[in-house]
Motif scaffolding. Sequence first.
Motif, mmCIF file in Angstrom:
data_model
loop_
_atom_site.group_PDB
_atom_site.id
_atom_site.type_symbol
_atom_site.label_atom_id
_atom_site.label_comp_id
_atom_site.label_asym_id
_atom_site.label_seq_id
_atom_site.Cartn_x
_atom_site.Cartn_y
_atom_site.Cartn_z
ATOM 1 N N TYR A 86 -17.369 13.142 18.082
ATOM 2 C CA TYR A 86 -17.639 12.933 16.925
ATOM 3 C C TYR A 86 -19.408 12.973 17.273
ATOM 4 C CZ TYR A 86 -13.432 11.108 14.895
ATOM 5 O OH TYR A 86 -11.680 10.939 14.999
ATOM 6 N N ASP A 96 -21.847 15.708 16.794
ATOM 7 C CA ASP A 96 -23.505 15.398 15.734
ATOM 8 C C ASP A 96 -24.364 15.316 16.604
ATOM 9 O OD1 ASP A 96 -24.985 14.327 14.394
ATOM 10 O OD2 ASP A 96 -24.859 12.043 14.839
ATOM 11 N N SER A 105 -13.764 4.324 17.409
ATOM 12 C CA SER A 105 -13.378 4.543 16.547
ATOM 13 C C SER A 105 -11.863 4.379 16.311
ATOM 14 C CB SER A 105 -13.633 6.274 16.390
ATOM 15 O OG SER A 105 -12.329 6.466 15.032
ATOM 16 N N GLU A 149 -16.888 4.068 3.666
ATOM 17 C CA GLU A 149 -17.575 4.980 4.515
ATOM 18 C C GLU A 149 -19.067 5.345 3.658
ATOM 19 O OE1 GLU A 149 -17.019 6.442 7.653
ATOM 20 O OE2 GLU A 149 -16.715 4.676 7.709
ATOM 21 N N ARG A 191 -21.734 2.804 4.936
ATOM 22 C CA ARG A 191 -21.842 2.607 6.253
ATOM 23 C C ARG A 191 -23.047 2.629 6.812
ATOM 24 N NH1 ARG A 191 -16.785 2.141 9.370
ATOM 25 N NH2 ARG A 191 -17.733 2.347 10.946
ATOM 26 N N ARG A 202 -21.923 6.911 13.372
ATOM 27 C CA ARG A 202 -20.516 7.247 13.436
ATOM 28 C C ARG A 202 -20.021 8.552 14.081
ATOM 29 N NH1 ARG A 202 -19.108 6.310 7.560
ATOM 30 N NH2 ARG A 202 -21.783 6.721 7.847
ATOM 31 N N ALA A 244 -20.676 13.152 13.679
ATOM 32 C CA ALA A 244 -20.954 13.818 12.586
ATOM 33 C C ALA A 244 -18.962 14.811 12.706
ATOM 34 C CB ALA A 244 -21.787 15.318 12.679
ATOM 35 N N SER A 289 -17.874 11.905 6.207
ATOM 36 C CA SER A 289 -17.934 11.628 8.032
ATOM 37 C C SER A 289 -16.597 11.576 8.506
ATOM 38 C CB SER A 289 -17.598 10.079 7.788
ATOM 39 O OG SER A 289 -17.210 9.051 6.782
ATOM 40 N N SER A 301 -14.015 9.918 9.389
ATOM 41 C CA SER A 301 -12.862 8.594 9.199
ATOM 42 C C SER A 301 -12.448 9.161 7.375
ATOM 43 C CB SER A 301 -13.722 7.108 8.918
ATOM 44 O OG SER A 301 -13.953 7.053 10.343
ATOM 45 N N GLN A 302 -14.177 9.863 7.320
ATOM 46 C CA GLN A 302 -13.282 10.154 5.447
ATOM 47 C C GLN A 302 -12.178 11.132 5.454
ATOM 48 O OE1 GLN A 302 -17.763 10.739 4.226
ATOM 49 N NE2 GLN A 302 -17.419 9.292 2.418
#
Length: 323
Positions: free
Chosen positions: A79, A83, A95, A218, A221, A225, A227, A234, A236-237
């Motif tokens: 991630y 990013d 994560s 999220e 948050r 985290r 990208a 995100s 996690s989404q």
Amino acid sequence: MFSTMIIHNGYNELFKIGGLTVYTYGLLIAIGLIAAFALFFFLSKKFKLSDKSFDFYSLTVIISIVVGFLFGNLFQAIYEWIDSGFKQFAFNGMSFMGGLIGGVALYIIISAIFAKGQARKDFWKVANMIAPCITIAHGFGRIGCLFGRCCYGVPNDSFLSVKYDNFAHPVLATQLLEALFLFILTGVILFMLLKYKRLDLSMLVYLYGYAVWRFIIEFWRDDVRGAFLIPGLSPSQFQSLVMALIAGALTLYIYYFNKVPFRGKELIGRTYYDVALAEIAEAEKAAAAKSAESKSEVETFDSDEAQNESDNTAVSEASDDET
């Protein structure tokens, strides 16, 4: 009335043993794992899981947890690499969703290849018993995140915020909010299991519940985290959406097609819920019969011992009379 909690850097360092520092974050993860294994042991006894199944899945879970930690670090590194514009790849964090994906994937692979006989039949039963174990371990882990200064929320000065001594402003304590949610979810799942023996539904409740929660939280948050390749989401989404889709697919597979993983044709004409209840009743009946047999053997042994003692006494008395 309420004041912002202040977390100092020293709070995460509990004590040192020689050159080894014990951190609050690591201790809480350890407590979570111990609680999870204790809960799994309790549920295994409650639902009469065979010794072979318990041994197989306990070992499988331990291996999956270790690999899950590795995957959690790998996913976070990916991630942050994305990013940075694919310029910097480094292991700087972990994560949970990445660890969950890696651990669950390995758990399924090991079960699909090596689970045989009753252990294979118990796959979905065990998965439903594992659901509250995941949530209770994750809940303690999130409290650890509070002291580890990760997974925090957006700037906020309400009673739900926390102030780190090296932060300019208080931030929303999303770690505690998520821990509270996870403990509540643990309670809900345990209620379903212990009250109604829903060995068909508990994992689905976890997948749906956590997917929805994680997608929503999220938005609040604010920690780093990394990208993802889909703008506006995100990592996690995106994974939460995948989790919800998997839950939907499992729902159709179980309740529309009347199947569960690794158990196909034998469910024809019966739901897995009915099959699971019947298997528990059969195991309880077998355990009761075994207990009664053991008790009978003990009583027989005691009776024989008493008879032998009586015979010996009679012989002794007869010998005394002859003398």
